[in-house]
Design an enzyme around this catalytic site. Structure first.
Site, mmCIF file in Angstrom:
data_model
loop_
_atom_site.group_PDB
_atom_site.id
_atom_site.type_symbol
_atom_site.label_atom_id
_atom_site.label_comp_id
_atom_site.label_asym_id
_atom_site.label_seq_id
_atom_site.Cartn_x
_atom_site.Cartn_y
_atom_site.Cartn_z
ATOM 1 N N SER A 154 0.865 -1.177 0.000
ATOM 2 C CA SER A 154 0.000 0.000 0.000
ATOM 3 C C SER A 154 0.904 1.231 0.000
ATOM 4 C CB SER A 154 -0.892 -0.018 1.251
ATOM 5 O OG SER A 154 -1.598 1.196 1.381
ATOM 6 N N ASP A 185 -7.218 3.464 -3.009
ATOM 7 C CA ASP A 185 -7.911 3.590 -1.716
ATOM 8 C C ASP A 185 -8.066 5.072 -1.375
ATOM 9 O OD1 ASP A 185 -8.956 3.354 0.832
ATOM 10 O OD2 ASP A 185 -7.229 2.299 1.690
HETATM 11 O O1 OSB Z 1 -7.157 2.312 4.668
HETATM 12 O O2 OSB Z 1 -6.163 0.496 4.312
HETATM 13 C C1 OSB Z 1 -6.195 1.593 4.885
HETATM 14 C C2 OSB Z 1 -2.984 2.150 6.889
HETATM 15 C C3 OSB Z 1 -3.473 2.825 7.975
HETATM 16 C C4 OSB Z 1 -4.811 3.129 8.022
HETATM 17 C C5 OSB Z 1 -5.670 2.746 6.979
HETATM 18 C C6 OSB Z 1 -5.167 2.035 5.894
HETATM 19 C C7 OSB Z 1 -3.799 1.771 5.839
HETATM 20 C C8 OSB Z 1 -3.146 1.113 4.713
HETATM 21 C C9 OSB Z 1 -1.810 0.457 4.973
HETATM 22 O O3 OSB Z 1 -3.546 1.155 3.567
HETATM 23 C C10 OSB Z 1 -1.847 -1.013 4.817
HETATM 24 C C11 OSB Z 1 -0.600 -1.661 5.397
HETATM 25 O O4 OSB Z 1 -0.576 -1.951 6.610
HETATM 26 O O5 OSB Z 1 0.350 -1.867 4.645
HETATM 27 MG MG MG Z 2 -8.443 1.236 3.354
#
Ligand code: OSB
Ligand code: MG
Length: 369
Positions: free
Chosen positions: A135, A188
């Site tokens: 991500s 996202d």
């Molecule tokens: O929305 O998926 C999300 C991290 C913190 C809060 C929300 C999100 C995320 C990520 C990171 O997208 C995912 C990860 O841990 O690599």
């Molecule tokens: Mg998310």
């Protein structure tokens, strides 16, 4: 198991790189490590509430309060049979799922250690390695984003998620798609759009994305239904699905075609498994989301993602994508096939690096019977 004590460690860990989403930018990540003792065993859990209420309403501060003043008295000195028993005991506490989930995870770790079983075994996991992706936060520019994507592809990741927000989506997504026409790509928005402003996303509807995650309000299901009806790309809900019941609402309303399962957001691993089971029975794909977990939460996510219905790659990257130094002795690495191996030792299957935990701890408290 009769729980003898519950310890909370508020930790703060520097990230290897800043992580920017539509709700903010983090350079350090806070969380609360929950430690349960029973029968001379220690179980660990991770409460993933962040410092600020940007993802959802919980924070490390609210979670600390709920854990210390409301959950601990229902757990410490009590004989807790299993996760369902725990859920029944905390049922009177409304919401605060991230807080509850941290304790449920520690309970699973304890039960597994007692019975000599890994979480994967206890859950009925079907895979030894799970497919994962990365991500990527909002970058300085579309070209900087393409460079960042390239560096992760060079590390072996074969699925990429990019964070978007209004004004920072079309050019970015088009640029990544142009550079990598066959990449498994998804976006996202973390609730950054309204039904009206989300129409800009029409411009990326033809880019063969795996999914568009949580475009609308964090408590919305109905407008997502209206949006999904206008889009070819599957909408995936994250924030809005706060329980198995909400998962059912979303599916019955056709508000999404995919669900991101984060056990913490729904109140614990048992609730995440229930959403998996509901979706699996209806052929709705699920995947395991992430909250920048330490090795503790990462081990838990890997065990969950080993269930058969987790057919899309999870946001479960290697330890070095997040932390130079982690609080577990075990570090998770990416295999050549863009998978990570699920732990097999009893419980979570990880051990604590006590010196690291100490280094990152801001405060701690132990509650005893
Ligand atoms: O929305 O998926 C999300 C991290 C913190 C809060 C929300 C999100 C995320 C990520 C990171 O997208 C995912 C990860 O841990 O690599
Ligand atoms: Mg998310």
């Amino acid at each position: 198991m009769k729980i003898e004590s519950l310890t909370l460690h508020h930790v703060s860990m520097p990230l290897v790189a800043p992580f920017e989403t539509s709700f903010g930018r983090e350079t350090v990540r806070d969380c609360i490590i929950v430690e349960l003792r029973a029968e001379e065993l220690t179980g660990y859990g991770e409460c993933v509430a962040s410092r600020e209420p940007g993802y959802n309403y919980e924070t490390t501060g609210t979670a600390w309060h709920i854990l210390k003043d409301f959950i601990a008295p229902l757990v410490v000195g009590k004989d807790i049979l299993d996760a369902n028993d725990f859920q029944k005991r905390v049922d009177g506490i409304r919401g605060h799922h991230l807080a509850k989930a941290g304790v449920e995870m520690a309970l699973w770790d304890l039960l597994g250690k007692r019975d000599g079983k890994s979480l994967k075994e206890m859950f009925g996991g079907a895979r030894e390695r799970v497919e994962v992706g990365v991500s990527i936060g909002i970058q300085e520019s579309a070209s900087a984003l393409v460079r960042t994507v390239t560096s992760y592809l060079e590390q072996g990741y074969r699925r990429v998620k990019i964070k978007i927000k209004p004004g920072r989506e079309v050019e970015e997504t088009v640029a990544v798609r142009k550079a990598y026409p066959d990449l498994r790509l998804q976006v996202d928005a973390n609730s950054a759009y309204t039904l009206e402003s989300a129409l800009v996303l029409k411009a990326i509807d033809d880019l063969d994305l795996l999914l568009i995650e949580q475009p609308l309000f964090e408590d919305d299901i109905w407008d997502h239904r209206k949006l999904q009806a206008e889009f070819k790309t599957p909408i995936c809900l994250d924030e809005s699905v706060v329980s198995p019941r909400h998962a059912r609402y979303a599916l019955e309303m056709e508000a999404c075609r995919i669900i991101n399962v984060k056990p913490a957001r729904v109140g614990g691993l048992s609730q995440g498994i229930a959403i998996h089971d509901l979706c699996h029975a209806q052929n709705i794909p699920v995947w395991c989301g992430g909250m920048l977990e330490t090795g503790i939460g990462r081990a838990s996510n890997l065990a969950l993602a080993s269930l058969p219905g987790f057919i899309l790659p999870g946001d479960i990257s290697a330890s070095d994508r997040y932390y130079q130094r982690d609080i577990t002795n075990e570090r998770f690495v990416l295999n050549d096939d863009s998978t990570i191996t699920v732990p097999t030792e009893p419980g979570l299957g990880v051990t604590i690096d006590e010196a690291a935990l100490k280094e990152f701890t801001l405060s701690e408290i132990t509650l005893k019977a």
